[in-house]
Design a protein around this motif. Structure first.
Motif, PDB file in Angstrom:
ATOM      1  N   SER A 146       0.825  -1.213   0.000  1.00 48.07           N
ATOM      2  CA  SER A 146       0.000   0.000   0.000  1.00 48.07           C
ATOM      3  C   SER A 146       0.857   1.260   0.000  1.00 48.07           C
ATOM      4  O   SER A 146       0.487   2.285  -0.562  1.00 48.07           O
ATOM      5  N   SER A 147       2.045   1.170   0.628  1.00 47.33           N
ATOM      6  CA  SER A 147       2.914   2.334   0.694  1.00 47.33           C
ATOM      7  C   SER A 147       3.532   2.680  -0.656  1.00 47.33           C
ATOM      8  O   SER A 147       4.082   3.764  -0.838  1.00 47.33           O
ATOM      9  N   TYR A 149       2.185   3.545  -3.360  1.00 46.36           N
ATOM     10  CA  TYR A 149       1.554   4.700  -3.982  1.00 46.36           C
ATOM     11  C   TYR A 149       2.133   6.011  -3.485  1.00 46.36           C
ATOM     12  O   TYR A 149       1.965   7.048  -4.119  1.00 46.36           O
ATOM     13  N   ARG A 150       2.790   5.985  -2.328  1.00 48.69           N
ATOM     14  CA  ARG A 150       3.397   7.200  -1.777  1.00 48.69           C
ATOM     15  C   ARG A 150       4.903   7.231  -2.000  1.00 48.69           C
ATOM     16  O   ARG A 150       5.580   8.126  -1.506  1.00 48.69           O
ATOM     17  N   GLY A 217      -4.912  -1.221  -4.701  1.00 46.22           N
ATOM     18  CA  GLY A 217      -5.238  -0.155  -3.758  1.00 46.22           C
ATOM     19  C   GLY A 217      -5.441   1.192  -4.397  1.00 46.22           C
ATOM     20  O   GLY A 217      -5.518   2.208  -3.695  1.00 46.22           O
ATOM     21  N   SER A 220      -8.798   3.157  -3.461  1.00 43.26           N
ATOM     22  CA  SER A 220      -8.717   3.601  -2.067  1.00 43.26           C
ATOM     23  C   SER A 220      -7.767   4.778  -1.926  1.00 43.26           C
ATOM     24  O   SER A 220      -8.041   5.738  -1.188  1.00 43.26           O
ATOM     25  N   GLU A 221      -6.646   4.717  -2.628  1.00 44.09           N
ATOM     26  CA  GLU A 221      -5.680   5.817  -2.597  1.00 44.09           C
ATOM     27  C   GLU A 221      -6.276   7.088  -3.188  1.00 44.09           C
ATOM     28  O   GLU A 221      -6.089   8.190  -2.655  1.00 44.09           O
ATOM     29  N   LEU A 223      -9.494   7.933  -3.296  1.00 42.16           N
ATOM     30  CA  LEU A 223     -10.488   8.468  -2.364  1.00 42.16           C
ATOM     31  C   LEU A 223      -9.835   9.149  -1.169  1.00 42.16           C
ATOM     32  O   LEU A 223     -10.351  10.142  -0.647  1.00 42.16           O
ATOM     33  N   GLU A 224      -8.696   8.643  -0.754  1.00 37.04           N
ATOM     34  CA  GLU A 224      -8.007   9.222   0.397  1.00 37.04           C
ATOM     35  C   GLU A 224      -7.320  10.541   0.044  1.00 37.04           C
ATOM     36  O   GLU A 224      -7.337  11.488   0.831  1.00 37.04           O
ATOM     37  N   ARG A 225      -6.750  10.598  -1.140  1.00 32.76           N
ATOM     38  CA  ARG A 225      -5.930  11.744  -1.494  1.00 32.76           C
ATOM     39  C   ARG A 225      -6.704  12.902  -2.118  1.00 32.76           C
ATOM     40  O   ARG A 225      -6.244  14.051  -2.084  1.00 32.76           O
ATOM     41  N   PRO A 227     -10.065  14.930  -1.927  1.00 36.78           N
ATOM     42  CA  PRO A 227     -11.349  15.210  -1.274  1.00 36.78           C
ATOM     43  C   PRO A 227     -12.456  15.467  -2.289  1.00 36.78           C
ATOM     44  O   PRO A 227     -12.268  16.211  -3.249  1.00 36.78           O
ATOM     45  N   GLN A 307     -19.034   0.434  -5.907  1.00 38.92           N
ATOM     46  CA  GLN A 307     -19.176  -0.178  -4.580  1.00 38.92           C
ATOM     47  C   GLN A 307     -20.208  -1.297  -4.583  1.00 38.92           C
ATOM     48  O   GLN A 307     -19.970  -2.379  -4.061  1.00 38.92           O
TER      49      GLN A 307
END
Length: 351
Positions: A146-147, A149-150, A217, A220-221, A223-225, A227, A307
């Motif tokens: 998951s990391s 992506y960063r 991921g 999910s990434e 949606l998190e990054r 807004p 979803q």
């Protein structure tokens, strides 16, 4: 290729037709609805005025242009297919085929990432991000953490936001609400979400296939990054980007001080190859902007809910397409385009 091309930098035929859309000056209007599916373009064109009979051009590269009038106002409906590349052809070649401002509405389908936009909803994104596959990433690696992506070399890149033209977006929303048909009373019409445009229907949208795309991921990434991101498709970000970066016409540029001399692109006194004095940076900027502004927004029909895995029915597609298509036409003819090309010599004048 049936006609000789005269310019390798911006290819045109001898009679002035652009390379991919096949259009020339006078065959595309300043107000444009663009769609992906040629069949959708033809269905929407039934709302155009019966007289004059619309002009129709199918290019050798598959682009379909239908130019006519709606409530007496010139308008074009152009089907471009799918993806960033085709959007690029469309915007750039239309821009070079007409003078004056351009008002463009993208009408397409998309997938929803949030429960607030169920299947059958209409979304008018206020802004977009782009998702692109990183070809320098090692997609043969066994797993994706998951990391990843960063990291400094992620498998996918998520761009910064680019906004659409808010006045046109809000105007389109008002028209869409006002033209809501029977049978769509409970359909959501939202203009407060962000859209994401991917360079692939599969890998860059997080769909799982037999390819090692390392995208488990990605959604999910996203949606998190980002807004407010709520929809996924493949074209709108590039439309918004090109409209945003296109030089503003001189009337919309901030006033610049004349106290200092403009910077020359060549040493003072040097004459260009054409025999004329070199242009200042300001003059060059105004020259590039001489065709007019580009105003762009979009309306998206929610075909899939990522979803719940729900998918729209054919009957719902027909209802939404007619509703959104007519709303686009109504909004464009009522939107104030400051500068338009003259009717003289145009296809709608001839027809």
């Amino acid at each position: 290729m049936k006609n000789r091309i005269t310019d390798a930098n911006f290819p045109r035929t001898g009679d002035g037709r652009v390379y991919h859309l096949g259009l020339r000056q006078g065959e595309v209007a300043n107000r444009i609805v663009t769609v992906g599916d040629p069949s959708r373009a033809r269905r929407i064109s039934k709302f155009l005025d019966a007289s004059p009979e619309p002009f129709v051009l199918q290019s050798e590269r598959g682009f379909l242009t239908i130019t006519g009038k709606y409530s007496g106002t010139p308008i074009s409906i152009i089907a471009i297919g799918m993806g960033i590349g085709n959007m690029d052809f469309f915007v750039r070649e239309c821009r070079e085929s007409l003078d004056g401002d351009m008002a463009i509405i993208r009408l397409g389908s998309c997938g929803s990432l949030v429960p607030e936009l169920p299947v059958g909803s209409l979304s008018l994104p206020k802004a977009c991000v782009g998702i692109t596959r990183n070809y320098d990433y090692d997609f043969t690696a066994a797993t994706t953490e998951s990391s990843t992506y960063r990291s400094s070399n992620p498998p996918y890149s998520i761009s910064r936001l680019v906004e659409g033209h808010q006045p046109l977006q809000l105007h389109l929303k008002e028209v869409t609400e006002a033209t809501r048909p029977e049978g769509a009373s409970d359909a959501a019409v939202r203009a407060d979400f962000v859209n994401a445009s991917a360079d692939s229907f599969y890998s860059s949208q997080g769909r799982q296939t037999s390819f090692p795309d390392h995208n488990e991921g990605l959604v999910s990434e996203l949606l998190e990054r980002v807004p407010g991101v709520a929809t996924l498709e493949m074209e709108t970000h590039h439309l918004f980007h090109l409209a945003a970066v296109y030089p503003k016409p001189p009337s919309e540029l901030p006033l610049k001080s004349t106290a200092s001399r403009p910077v020359l692109t060549r040493p003072e006194g040097e004459i260009s190859a054409t025999g004329s004095a070199p242009k200042s940076e300001t003059e060059q900027e105004h020259s590039r902007a001489s065709r007019g502004a580009i105003y762009a927004t979009a309306i998206q029909m929610i075909f899939a809910q990522r979803q719940s895995q729900d998918f729209i029915t054919p009957e719902e597609v027909v209802l939404r397409e007619n509703w959104a298509g007519k709303a686009c036409l109504e909004a464009l003819v009522k939107f104030n385009v400051q500068s338009t090309q003259p009717d003289e010599g145009s296809v709608w004048a001839k027809l």
